[in-house]
Design an enzyme around this catalytic site. Sequence first.
Site, PDB file in Angstrom:
ATOM      1  N   ARG A  40       0.705  -1.242  -0.112  1.00 51.98           N
ATOM      2  CA  ARG A  40       0.030   0.129   0.028  1.00 51.98           C
ATOM      3  C   ARG A  40       0.716   1.229   0.158  1.00 51.98           C
ATOM      4  O   ARG A  40       0.346   2.362  -0.644  1.00 51.98           O
ATOM      5  CB  ARG A  40      -0.755  -0.001   1.114  1.00 51.98           C
TER       6      ARG A  40
ATOM      7  N   LYS B  18     -15.573 -14.334   4.451  1.00 51.39           N
ATOM      8  CA  LYS B  18     -16.844 -13.522   5.064  1.00 51.39           C
ATOM      9  C   LYS B  18     -17.794 -13.415   3.853  1.00 51.39           C
ATOM     10  O   LYS B  18     -17.682 -12.812   2.906  1.00 51.39           O
ATOM     11  CB  LYS B  18     -16.068 -11.999   5.248  1.00 51.39           C
TER      12      LYS B  18
HETATM   13  C1  3PG Z   1      -8.568  -1.740   5.317  1.00 55.30           C
HETATM   14  O1  3PG Z   1      -7.397  -2.394   5.696  1.00 55.30           O
HETATM   15  O2  3PG Z   1      -9.414  -2.434   4.911  1.00 55.30           O
HETATM   16  C2  3PG Z   1      -8.683  -0.300   5.144  1.00 55.30           C
HETATM   17  O3  3PG Z   1      -7.335   0.375   5.437  1.00 55.30           O
HETATM   18  C3  3PG Z   1      -9.728   0.238   6.250  1.00 55.30           C
HETATM   19  O4  3PG Z   1      -9.584  -0.183   7.384  1.00 55.30           O
HETATM   20  P1  3PG Z   1     -10.512  -0.941   8.478  1.00 55.30           P
HETATM   21  O5  3PG Z   1     -11.003  -1.861   7.811  1.00 55.30           O
HETATM   22  O6  3PG Z   1      -9.863  -0.720   9.695  1.00 55.30           O
HETATM   23  O7  3PG Z   1     -11.657   0.526   8.431  1.00 55.30           O
END
Ligand code: 3PG
Length: 391
Positions: A35, A196
């Site tokens: 990322r 999920k």
């Molecule tokens: C992720 O990793 O899905 C995004 O960065 C969002 O984070 P979160 O799922 O903790 O909201």
Amino acid sequence: MKTLKDFDVKNKRALVRCDFNVPLDENGNILDDFRIQQTIPTIEYLIERGAKIILMSHLGKPAGLVKENLRLTPVRDKLLEYLDVKITKSPDCIGSQVEKWSKEMKPREILLLENLRFHKEEEENDDKFAKELSKLGDIYINDAFGACHRAHASVVLLPKYLPSCAGLLLEKEIKVLSRVLTDPWRPLVAVIGGIKISSRIKVIEQFLKISDHVLLGGDVANVVLGAKSILLGKPLPGPEIMKKIEKIDLTSPKLHLPLDGIISLAETKDGLDERYARTGAIGQVRREEKAYDIGPETIEIFSNIIKDAKMIIWSGPLGMFEQKQFENGTKEIAKAISRNHNAFKVAGGGDTDSALREFGLRDKFDHVSTGGGAMLEFLAGEKMPGIETLK
Ligand code: 3PG
Ligand code: MG
């Protein structure tokens, strides 16, 4: 939607929302910096054009508290490996000191703000918090595709206060994923696995409409097979999701479910490593057992469909690939997709991405999305708060 090209960023304070929510080990080392890497083009673009760059992100789920192990320090160190500019990390993401720093910055310098989620106001989508953040920038750039499904202050409220646009990564994610949905090369094959079911049911419905083949694996397939009383012993989801699963037409020629699996006990106090693993038909899974991977016959059928595809979208492992004895299905399907040189290949979703990295196949794909939940919501055709607000 405006993009970076619509702005003159020279000497401007560019406040950039990134998704630096990267996996960390227990010592705080970044396990996978994908990322961060994917955000570098936007940052370089801003450096080259003489902007003052203020980066912000969340990391983990500190729930409004300052958690030492969730500071963005490792992210700063990683950014330094990629960029040859001054990078300062602030001890907090708002406040008079950070505001002063932002005003003293020189062009091409970077200020990395501390974890946004140390303030509960971020997730509460608090207007005052957004206003505080807005004092740090002259323009707002959203490059956090992975967080665009969250209606959080730094994602949805900042465009209220600052001229706003999408960063290069967000632009690319939207472009590629929209193309899969609206203008695919055919045959379009969707491979959907993972655990999920709740986050994937709409994606399955969507691709049963728009794709030529939908291949299901992982727990997602188990639940569908369970809901149709084909697989025994599977704990089933709540009534709302069950109603939707029941609507899935198992006789649809587009839908392909596993015929066989790698089967083992559903639960054992001996731990996972002590489990037996046998290959068997799905109809032969006993009540106390579970299919932990797709079997050889399924791999062959799925691979044959994948071989003729012109576009492939893959989200979710086909089995419990973290365990050696259950990794084969995910690995073979990843390889089958990689072998198809004619197809435009897209993958995404947290675990899929880790699987590709582990198998060393990430660079065989045309696009690997930085979004987990975000990519699934996008593919399901949902309106995403972070994208809507930029329009
Ligand atoms: C992720 O990793 O899905 C995004 O960065 C969002 O984070 P979160 O799922 O903790 O909201
Ligand atoms: Mg998530």
